[in-house]
Scaffold this motif. Sequence first.
Motif, mmCIF file in Angstrom:
data_model
loop_
_atom_site.group_PDB
_atom_site.id
_atom_site.type_symbol
_atom_site.label_atom_id
_atom_site.label_comp_id
_atom_site.label_asym_id
_atom_site.label_seq_id
_atom_site.Cartn_x
_atom_site.Cartn_y
_atom_site.Cartn_z
ATOM 1 N N LEU A 74 0.820 -1.210 0.000
ATOM 2 C CA LEU A 74 0.000 0.000 0.000
ATOM 3 C C LEU A 74 0.854 1.260 0.000
ATOM 4 O O LEU A 74 0.539 2.236 -0.694
ATOM 5 C CB LEU A 74 -0.949 0.006 1.198
ATOM 6 C CG LEU A 74 -2.036 -1.061 1.176
ATOM 7 C CD1 LEU A 74 -2.850 -1.012 2.451
ATOM 8 C CD2 LEU A 74 -2.927 -0.897 -0.032
ATOM 9 N N GLU A 75 1.939 1.253 0.766
ATOM 10 C CA GLU A 75 2.835 2.413 0.783
ATOM 11 C C GLU A 75 3.450 2.627 -0.598
ATOM 12 O O GLU A 75 3.565 3.760 -1.062
ATOM 13 C CB GLU A 75 3.936 2.217 1.823
ATOM 14 C CG GLU A 75 3.440 2.228 3.251
ATOM 15 C CD GLU A 75 4.494 1.780 4.241
ATOM 16 O OE1 GLU A 75 4.469 2.291 5.378
ATOM 17 O OE2 GLU A 75 5.334 0.931 3.893
ATOM 18 N N LEU A 79 2.984 5.962 -2.830
ATOM 19 C CA LEU A 79 4.144 6.711 -3.322
ATOM 20 C C LEU A 79 4.037 6.910 -4.830
ATOM 21 O O LEU A 79 4.276 8.013 -5.333
ATOM 22 C CB LEU A 79 5.433 5.949 -3.007
ATOM 23 C CG LEU A 79 6.299 6.476 -1.892
ATOM 24 C CD1 LEU A 79 7.382 5.481 -1.535
ATOM 25 C CD2 LEU A 79 6.915 7.793 -2.244
ATOM 26 N N CYS A 80 3.691 5.856 -5.539
ATOM 27 C CA CYS A 80 3.528 5.953 -6.994
ATOM 28 C C CYS A 80 2.439 6.962 -7.356
ATOM 29 O O CYS A 80 2.636 7.808 -8.235
ATOM 30 C CB CYS A 80 3.198 4.591 -7.594
ATOM 31 S SG CYS A 80 4.574 3.433 -7.606
ATOM 32 N N GLU A 81 1.316 6.886 -6.682
ATOM 33 C CA GLU A 81 0.212 7.803 -6.959
ATOM 34 C C GLU A 81 0.608 9.251 -6.704
ATOM 35 O O GLU A 81 0.242 10.147 -7.465
ATOM 36 C CB GLU A 81 -1.012 7.435 -6.125
ATOM 37 C CG GLU A 81 -1.681 6.157 -6.582
ATOM 38 C CD GLU A 81 -2.802 5.706 -5.664
ATOM 39 O OE1 GLU A 81 -2.921 6.220 -4.519
ATOM 40 O OE2 GLU A 81 -3.567 4.818 -6.086
ATOM 41 N N ASN A 86 3.014 4.757 -12.650
ATOM 42 C CA ASN A 86 2.246 3.528 -12.770
ATOM 43 C C ASN A 86 2.925 2.465 -11.909
ATOM 44 O O ASN A 86 4.048 2.060 -12.213
ATOM 45 C CB ASN A 86 2.200 3.092 -14.236
ATOM 46 C CG ASN A 86 1.385 1.843 -14.451
ATOM 47 O OD1 ASN A 86 1.008 1.158 -13.514
ATOM 48 N ND2 ASN A 86 1.112 1.543 -15.701
ATOM 49 N N PRO A 87 2.261 1.990 -10.842
ATOM 50 C CA PRO A 87 2.884 0.987 -9.974
ATOM 51 C C PRO A 87 3.284 -0.284 -10.717
ATOM 52 O O PRO A 87 4.222 -0.965 -10.322
ATOM 53 C CB PRO A 87 1.808 0.686 -8.926
ATOM 54 C CG PRO A 87 0.841 1.803 -9.004
ATOM 55 C CD PRO A 87 0.934 2.375 -10.377
#
Length: 97
Positions: A74-75, A79-81, A86-87
């Motif tokens: 989730l972290e 961070l990506c968001e 794009n994760p």
Amino acid sequence: MLLLVPKLGTLCLVSKIGTMSKTLHAPEYRKLIEWLKAARIERGLTMRDLAAELGVPHSYVGKVEQCERKLDVLEFVRLCEAMALNPEKGILILSKR
């Protein structure tokens, strides 16, 4: 290796079967963190800027980038968001060996 495990007030011996190695210093994890750090710098964000966006202390970003703190899933996505990444691209870094 045998471990002592409490069971109903007594101790039982159980064998420890297979262990996963620590991933914090794995080459793939380091590549992922380097990718995140490069993206932050490319976007002109300081650690403080990114931390403010995430609502965390700036030391959190520093510890992640120094591989002193491991990201959970989730972290990583948050961070990506925060950096419009794009994760899935990061996951591809982990899956390449």
